[in-house]
Design a protein around this motif. Structure first.
Motif, PDB file in Angstrom:
ATOM      1  N   ARG A 128       0.828  -1.200   0.000  1.00 26.41           N
ATOM      2  CA  ARG A 128       0.000   0.000   0.000  1.00 26.41           C
ATOM      3  C   ARG A 128       0.869   1.259   0.000  1.00 26.41           C
ATOM      4  NH1 ARG A 128      -2.863  -4.015   2.436  1.00 26.41           N
ATOM      5  NH2 ARG A 128      -5.133  -4.044   2.097  1.00 26.41           N
ATOM      6  N   ALA A 129       0.396   2.261  -0.736  1.00 23.02           N
ATOM      7  CA  ALA A 129       1.178   3.484  -0.900  1.00 23.02           C
ATOM      8  C   ALA A 129       1.269   4.310   0.376  1.00 23.02           C
ATOM      9  CB  ALA A 129       0.570   4.336  -2.015  1.00 23.02           C
ATOM     10  N   ASP A 130       0.388   4.050   1.361  1.00 18.85           N
ATOM     11  CA  ASP A 130       0.475   4.814   2.602  1.00 18.85           C
ATOM     12  C   ASP A 130       1.527   4.249   3.547  1.00 18.85           C
ATOM     13  OD1 ASP A 130      -0.759   2.503   3.408  1.00 18.85           O
ATOM     14  OD2 ASP A 130      -2.573   3.452   4.198  1.00 18.85           O
ATOM     15  N   ALA A 131       2.154   3.127   3.171  1.00 17.92           N
ATOM     16  CA  ALA A 131       3.260   2.568   3.956  1.00 17.92           C
ATOM     17  C   ALA A 131       4.550   3.269   3.535  1.00 17.92           C
ATOM     18  CB  ALA A 131       3.368   1.069   3.702  1.00 17.92           C
ATOM     19  N   ASP A 189       2.186  -7.011   4.983  1.00 16.71           N
ATOM     20  CA  ASP A 189       2.523  -5.705   4.423  1.00 16.71           C
ATOM     21  C   ASP A 189       2.763  -5.758   2.912  1.00 16.71           C
ATOM     22  OD1 ASP A 189       2.514  -4.532   7.013  1.00 16.71           O
ATOM     23  OD2 ASP A 189       4.547  -5.280   7.356  1.00 16.71           O
ATOM     24  N   ILE A 190       3.473  -6.791   2.474  1.00 15.68           N
ATOM     25  CA  ILE A 190       3.907  -6.869   1.079  1.00 15.68           C
ATOM     26  C   ILE A 190       3.527  -8.243   0.533  1.00 15.68           C
ATOM     27  CG2 ILE A 190       5.885  -6.607  -0.480  1.00 15.68           C
ATOM     28  CD1 ILE A 190       7.319  -5.139   1.758  1.00 15.68           C
ATOM     29  N   TRP A 191       2.852  -8.252  -0.615  1.00 15.52           N
ATOM     30  CA  TRP A 191       2.279  -9.496  -1.138  1.00 15.52           C
ATOM     31  C   TRP A 191       2.860  -9.815  -2.525  1.00 15.52           C
ATOM     32  CZ3 TRP A 191      -0.903 -12.594   1.675  1.00 15.52           C
ATOM     33  CH2 TRP A 191      -1.549 -13.646   1.025  1.00 15.52           C
ATOM     34  N   VAL A 200      -3.172  -6.831 -11.407  1.00 12.40           N
ATOM     35  CA  VAL A 200      -4.115  -5.927 -12.059  1.00 12.40           C
ATOM     36  C   VAL A 200      -5.435  -5.882 -11.302  1.00 12.40           C
ATOM     37  CG1 VAL A 200      -5.458  -5.518 -14.156  1.00 12.40           C
ATOM     38  CG2 VAL A 200      -3.043  -6.174 -14.321  1.00 12.40           C
ATOM     39  N   PHE A 201      -6.023  -7.060 -11.028  1.00 11.31           N
ATOM     40  CA  PHE A 201      -7.334  -7.017 -10.358  1.00 11.31           C
ATOM     41  C   PHE A 201      -7.193  -6.736  -8.866  1.00 11.31           C
ATOM     42  CE2 PHE A 201      -6.457 -11.650 -10.709  1.00 11.31           C
ATOM     43  CZ  PHE A 201      -6.515 -12.032  -9.375  1.00 11.31           C
ATOM     44  N   LEU A 202      -6.083  -7.154  -8.244  1.00  9.37           N
ATOM     45  CA  LEU A 202      -5.876  -6.806  -6.836  1.00  9.37           C
ATOM     46  C   LEU A 202      -5.710  -5.301  -6.691  1.00  9.37           C
ATOM     47  CD1 LEU A 202      -3.416  -9.561  -5.519  1.00  9.37           C
ATOM     48  CD2 LEU A 202      -5.766  -9.171  -4.795  1.00  9.37           C
ATOM     49  N   GLY A 203      -4.894  -4.724  -7.558  1.00 14.70           N
ATOM     50  CA  GLY A 203      -4.676  -3.284  -7.506  1.00 14.70           C
ATOM     51  C   GLY A 203      -5.950  -2.501  -7.763  1.00 14.70           C
ATOM     52  N   ARG A 204      -6.744  -2.964  -8.739  1.00 15.94           N
ATOM     53  CA  ARG A 204      -7.995  -2.276  -9.048  1.00 15.94           C
ATOM     54  C   ARG A 204      -8.946  -2.310  -7.846  1.00 15.94           C
ATOM     55  NH1 ARG A 204     -10.021  -0.872 -13.875  1.00 15.94           N
ATOM     56  NH2 ARG A 204      -8.571  -2.241 -14.989  1.00 15.94           N
ATOM     57  N   GLU A 209     -11.209   1.123  -3.377  1.00 14.01           N
ATOM     58  CA  GLU A 209     -11.535   1.335  -1.969  1.00 14.01           C
ATOM     59  C   GLU A 209     -10.692   2.444  -1.352  1.00 14.01           C
ATOM     60  OE1 GLU A 209     -10.993  -2.503  -0.253  1.00 14.01           O
ATOM     61  OE2 GLU A 209     -12.739  -3.382  -1.270  1.00 14.01           O
ATOM     62  N   GLY A 210     -10.040   3.226  -2.217  1.00 10.78           N
ATOM     63  CA  GLY A 210      -9.264   4.362  -1.735  1.00 10.78           C
ATOM     64  C   GLY A 210      -7.895   4.007  -1.191  1.00 10.78           C
ATOM     65  N   GLU A 211      -7.346   2.873  -1.647  1.00  9.24           N
ATOM     66  CA  GLU A 211      -6.032   2.444  -1.174  1.00  9.24           C
ATOM     67  C   GLU A 211      -5.075   2.295  -2.370  1.00  9.24           C
ATOM     68  OE1 GLU A 211      -6.315  -0.142   2.717  1.00  9.24           O
ATOM     69  OE2 GLU A 211      -7.419  -1.128   1.103  1.00  9.24           O
ATOM     70  N   PRO A 212      -4.396   3.374  -2.743  1.00 11.44           N
ATOM     71  CA  PRO A 212      -3.438   3.276  -3.845  1.00 11.44           C
ATOM     72  C   PRO A 212      -2.293   2.333  -3.482  1.00 11.44           C
ATOM     73  CG  PRO A 212      -3.230   5.386  -2.706  1.00 11.44           C
ATOM     74  CD  PRO A 212      -4.469   4.719  -2.174  1.00 11.44           C
ATOM     75  N   ILE A 213      -1.666   1.770  -4.496  1.00 14.21           N
ATOM     76  CA  ILE A 213      -0.643   0.751  -4.260  1.00 14.21           C
ATOM     77  C   ILE A 213       0.679   1.100  -4.952  1.00 14.21           C
ATOM     78  CG2 ILE A 213      -2.198  -1.176  -3.772  1.00 14.21           C
ATOM     79  CD1 ILE A 213      -0.794  -0.959  -7.223  1.00 14.21           C
ATOM     80  N   ARG A 214       1.737   0.450  -4.478  1.00 11.81           N
ATOM     81  CA  ARG A 214       3.052   0.556  -5.097  1.00 11.81           C
ATOM     82  C   ARG A 214       3.573  -0.864  -5.335  1.00 11.81           C
ATOM     83  NH1 ARG A 214       4.548   4.774  -0.959  1.00 11.81           N
ATOM     84  NH2 ARG A 214       4.454   6.811  -1.984  1.00 11.81           N
TER      85      ARG A 214
END
Length: 338
Positions: A128-131, A189-191, A200-204, A209-214
């Motif tokens: 998650r990008a907030d980490a 934390d990291i998957w 693709v579908f996990l990130g979408r 749900e308002g959780e951007p990813i890296r």
């Protein structure tokens, strides 16, 4: 007289069999020549999805037929082993990752890699990008890392940890299964994901749900663990070099066409026929990312062997004691004679 007659019959039969062997007209065992109308069997590594779009395209769009071949493209999966089928004579060609090929060579299997499909390994880790951002390997310290024990990602992850002077005491390893719930619930934390499929579908889902990813990409840290490659047996290479050249040429032409941006909609329509469970928008994104990893630039020839990456993969496996001694992987990489 009977003995002479029997001897002549035996000699005639023996001579006929030798002529057949020389002409390659006896079929059915590993490495023997196929008859003109016999189907070539091609076992994929996984199910029909964006990662095999070039294989499907070569078949559906007639590239094999134009080359004079009848090819059965067979889906892979957890219960399918292309290398084993090559050894048993149940397939002439297949797809396997470099670690599978190297392990097989270590056990004495006469397998040969004839084309490297992915120039960039799609294996990455999502977080998650907030980490706190992961900008160096040392930034993994203190994190809970998802890992599929016994899988490619474990090999790559342990290599990364060693490069960053980290041990298992510095991180927490969480055993990954097919259930993504622990990641959704933030227990991990990291998957590990394949960038051109689950990511693709996990990130979408997360971003909706308002959780951007890296992404944490091993390639960015110099770990070029070779992914899916086309393989055949040493017997096929030696006894049917023409088949190897014809098949690989037609296959790679199919991949080139499938990943041509001008053919995006055509390739996408084909994927929709085979992968009905994935949303069309996800398939389109998966196809785009696959293009980037199979053909990172216009100058890259699809199927080209990245020899240093193969050598690095063997070195990694040696260091992690996955093989007992070197297999000299470069000797198992096919080089056309002309």
């Amino acid at each position: 007289m009977k003995k002479v007659k029997h001897a002549r019959i035996f000699q005639a039969v023996f001579s006929f069999l030798m002529l057949c062997l020389a002409a390659g007209c006896i079929i059915g065992s590993p490495g023997t020549a196929l008859s003109k109308d016999e189907t070539v069997r091609y076992r994929l590594k996984w199910l029909f999805n964006a990662s095999v779009v070039g294989d499907l395209y070569a078949d559906a769009k007639g590239f094999f037929k134009e080359a004079g071949l009848s090819v059965e493209v067979k889906a892979g999966g957890p219960e399918r082993d292309a290398i084993k089928e090559l050894e048993l004579g149940q397939a002439e060609f297949g797809v396997a990752s470099a670690d599978q090929i190297i392990r097989a060579l270590a056990k004495g299997a006469p397998v040969v890699a004839i084309a490297q499909l992915f120039q960039i390994n799609p294996l990455q880790w999502m977080y998650r990008a907030d980490a706190p951002p992961i900008e160096k390997i040392a930034d993994l310290k203190g994190r809970i890392l998802g890992v599929t024990f016994g899988g490619n990602d474990e090999t790559v992850l342990r290599t990364l940890l060693a490069m960053g002077n980290l041990t298992e005491k510095d991180v927490t390893l969480f055993s990954v299964r097919y259930d993504y719930t622990p990641f959704y619930q933030k227990k991990v934390d990291i998957w590990p994901v394949y960038r051109n499929s689950q990511a693709v579908f996990l990130g979408r889902k997360l971003q909706s749900e308002g959780e951007p990813i890296r992404f944490f990409d091993p390639n960015a840290y110099g770990v070029k663990f070779v992914s899916n490659s086309v393989v055949t047996s040493r017997q096929v290479v030696e006894k049917q070099p023409g088949l190897v050249k014809t098949f690989s040429t037609a296959l790679l032409k199919g991949w080139e066409a499938a990943l041509d941006p001008a053919n995006h909609e055509t390739a996408l329509a084909l994927l929709k026929e085979y992968d009905k469970d994935t949303a069309p928008e996800d398939l389109s994104e998966q196809l785009r990312i696959t293009r980037e990893m199979v053909k990172p630039s216009a100058a890259v020839r699809i199927g080209a062997m990245d020899t240093p990456a193969w050598e690095q993969t063997e070195t990694i496996m040696l260091e992690q004691k996955q093989i007992e001694k070197p297999v000299r992987i470069t000797q198992a990489i096919y080089t056309p004679t002309n």
